[in-house]
Design a protein around this motif. Structure first.
Motif, PDB file in Angstrom:
ATOM      1  N   PRO A   1       0.684   7.038  -8.479  1.00  0.00           N
ATOM      2  CA  PRO A   1      -0.346   8.029  -8.137  1.00  0.00           C
ATOM      3  C   PRO A   1      -1.594   7.970  -9.003  1.00  0.00           C
ATOM      4  CG  PRO A   1       1.464   9.075  -9.314  1.00  0.00           C
ATOM      5  CD  PRO A   1       1.897   7.669  -9.007  1.00  0.00           C
TER       6      PRO A   1
ATOM      7  N   ALA B   1       0.990   4.018  -3.003  1.00  0.00           N
ATOM      8  CA  ALA B   1       0.619   5.410  -2.732  1.00  0.00           C
ATOM      9  C   ALA B   1       1.721   6.367  -3.158  1.00  0.00           C
ATOM     10  CB  ALA B   1       0.307   5.571  -1.245  1.00  0.00           C
ATOM     11  N   ARG B   2       2.989   5.930  -3.010  1.00  0.00           N
ATOM     12  CA  ARG B   2       4.098   6.804  -3.393  1.00  0.00           C
ATOM     13  C   ARG B   2       4.452   6.703  -4.871  1.00  0.00           C
ATOM     14  NH1 ARG B   2       6.322   4.822   1.610  1.00  0.00           N
ATOM     15  NH2 ARG B   2       7.452   3.252   0.393  1.00  0.00           N
TER      16      ARG B   2
ATOM     17  N   TRP C   1      -8.132   6.949  -1.968  1.00  0.00           N
ATOM     18  CA  TRP C   1      -7.415   5.753  -1.529  1.00  0.00           C
ATOM     19  C   TRP C   1      -6.002   6.034  -1.042  1.00  0.00           C
ATOM     20  CZ3 TRP C   1      -2.907   3.647  -3.531  1.00  0.00           C
ATOM     21  CH2 TRP C   1      -2.456   4.163  -4.762  1.00  0.00           C
ATOM     22  N   LYS C   2      -5.355   7.064  -1.590  1.00  0.00           N
ATOM     23  CA  LYS C   2      -3.974   7.365  -1.170  1.00  0.00           C
ATOM     24  C   LYS C   2      -3.923   8.035   0.205  1.00  0.00           C
ATOM     25  CE  LYS C   2      -2.881   9.686  -4.933  1.00  0.00           C
ATOM     26  NZ  LYS C   2      -4.005   9.389  -5.841  1.00  0.00           N
ATOM     27  N   GLN C   3      -5.023   8.666   0.602  1.00  0.00           N
ATOM     28  CA  GLN C   3      -5.040   9.363   1.881  1.00  0.00           C
ATOM     29  C   GLN C   3      -5.432   8.458   3.053  1.00  0.00           C
ATOM     30  OE1 GLN C   3      -6.458  10.909  -1.002  1.00  0.00           O
ATOM     31  NE2 GLN C   3      -4.470  11.946  -1.152  1.00  0.00           N
TER      32      GLN C   3
ATOM     33  N   TYR D   1       0.839  -1.208   0.000  1.00  0.00           N
ATOM     34  CA  TYR D   1       0.000   0.000   0.000  1.00  0.00           C
ATOM     35  C   TYR D   1       0.871   1.253   0.000  1.00  0.00           C
ATOM     36  CZ  TYR D   1      -3.045   3.701   1.744  1.00  0.00           C
ATOM     37  OH  TYR D   1      -3.720   4.891   1.902  1.00  0.00           O
TER      38      TYR D   1
END
Length: 369
Positions: free
Chosen positions: A325, A321-322, A339-341, A317
């Protein structure tokens, strides 16, 4: 009504019927173009005129050699027919006849698909396919499926086949050495490929040859060896050399002592990535700014080199996320915009199934089967 009926009778007159032969030749060839390879072979036996039409090179730009069956008549299968060496010899005779036909008309090939065991010297498939490639025109070849490990309809020996026994390993190594030279030759003839699927050996020479196909958009690399040590440098070199690559599928079985080996993937062009069939392969670092869909799995290596206690593995995950994007879908799950937050239950469920880190894995990764 009477006048209409008279027209129908007039059209039905055999002397005035608009038959296939009255069509312009370009239309006839267009119709024949919808037939499969084997259907064209049947049509060529109808009459001399059709036979001459079917010798047009334009009809043979798509060569799928895997459609040839071991039997000419499917009803043999329903009678519990047991295949034997005679069936295989008949199959090879048909393939040789088709080979001579294609070589004589020398078409410009756009699609090519074959599956032959190039390591079987007695069958001679390596020389067979090399001669075919030399005689047809491959500059326009854009789509290829290269099977070099097994013949599509080969007769298998009775009993189990252990891929790791000494004799099988020796044959596999011999076949792999033949493949390296063949693949370099194939790439030199077909430099404009946009889609390629094949079993890949990940040797330095094979990676260098594959790197020359700079127009590739779709690449599917199946495993060849069960014990396949994969060098991160070769992965980096390959992805750097393919600027147009958008669809990438990797199947690698790489043994290691921790169950999972960490790899980094970096590409500015890949949009769809599938590593779900790999074993011992873990996504540790990603730099895929354009990737939109991902298929992955948690399939550690369970062979004799694996140990119970494995080193901590990074969370997929965090890597996504990094490094991804623009990701929109993972294993069929459509990601929410946020979803990235933050995580949410559906995404957590997906990560529990695929992420090797101790946070999401319900049990140690090396124990998963």
């Amino acid at each position: 009504m009477g006048r209409a009926l008279s027209r129908i009778r007039h059209w039905g007159d055999s002397n005035n019927a608009f038959t296939f032969e009255k069509l312009p030749e370009v239309c006839q060839l267009k119709i024949f173009g919808f037939l499969s390879v084997t259907e064209k072979g049947v049509a060529a036996q109808v009459c001399k005129y059709w036979n001459s039409l079917l010798k047009s090179p334009a009809l043979w730009s798509y060569l799928d050699l895997t459609v040839f069956k071991l039997h000419l008549h499917e009803e043999l299968l329903s009678k519990k027919h047991v295949c034997n060496s005679n069936c295989y010899r008949a199959y090879k005779a048909r393939m040789n006849s088709f080979h001579m036909f294609v070589v004589n008309i020398s078409p410009s090939v756009h699609l090519l698909k074959f599956a032959f065991d190039i390591g079987n010297v007695g069958d001679g498939w390596l020389d067979w396919i090399r001669l075919l490639l030399a005689k047809v025109r491959c500059r326009d070849l854009t789509d290829a499926s290269v099977g070099w490990k097994d013949t599509a309809v080969g007769i298998k020996e009775a009993g189990p086949c252990l891929e790791e026994d000494a004799e099988s390993a020796s044959r596999a190594r011999h076949r792999q050495r033949l493949f390296v030279g063949f693949f370099e030759y194939f790439v030199s003839l077909a430099p404009n490929l946009s889609r390629l699927e094949l079993e890949f050996d990940w040797s330095v020479r094979s990676v260098e040859a594959l790197s020359r196909l700079r127009r590739l958009e779709t690449l599917v690399l199946r495993r060849y060896f069960v014990f396949q040590m994969l060098d991160q440098e070769l992965v980096d070199r390959l992805l750097d050399a393919l600027p147009c690559l958008t669809h990438l599928t990797l199947e690698v079985w790489t043994p290691n002592s921790t169950g999972l080996c960490q790899f980094r993937l970096k590409s500015n062009s890949v949009q769809h990535l599938d590593v779900s069939s790999s074993r011992g392969f873990s996504l540790a670092g990603l730099d895929l700014p354009r990737v939109q869909t991902l298929r992955t799995s948690r399939r550690p290596w369970n062979g004799p080199l694996a140990t119970v206690n494995c080193a901590p593995l990074p969370c997929i995950y965090q890597s996504l996320a990094r490094g991804a994007p623009d990701l929109r879908e993972i294993n069929g799950h459509l990601l929410r915009p946020e979803w990235k937050q933050r995580l949410y239950p559906e995404l957590t469920s997906v990560l529990d199934a695929v992420c090797p880190c101790h946070l999401h894995a319900a049990i140690p990764a090396s124990c998963i089967k």
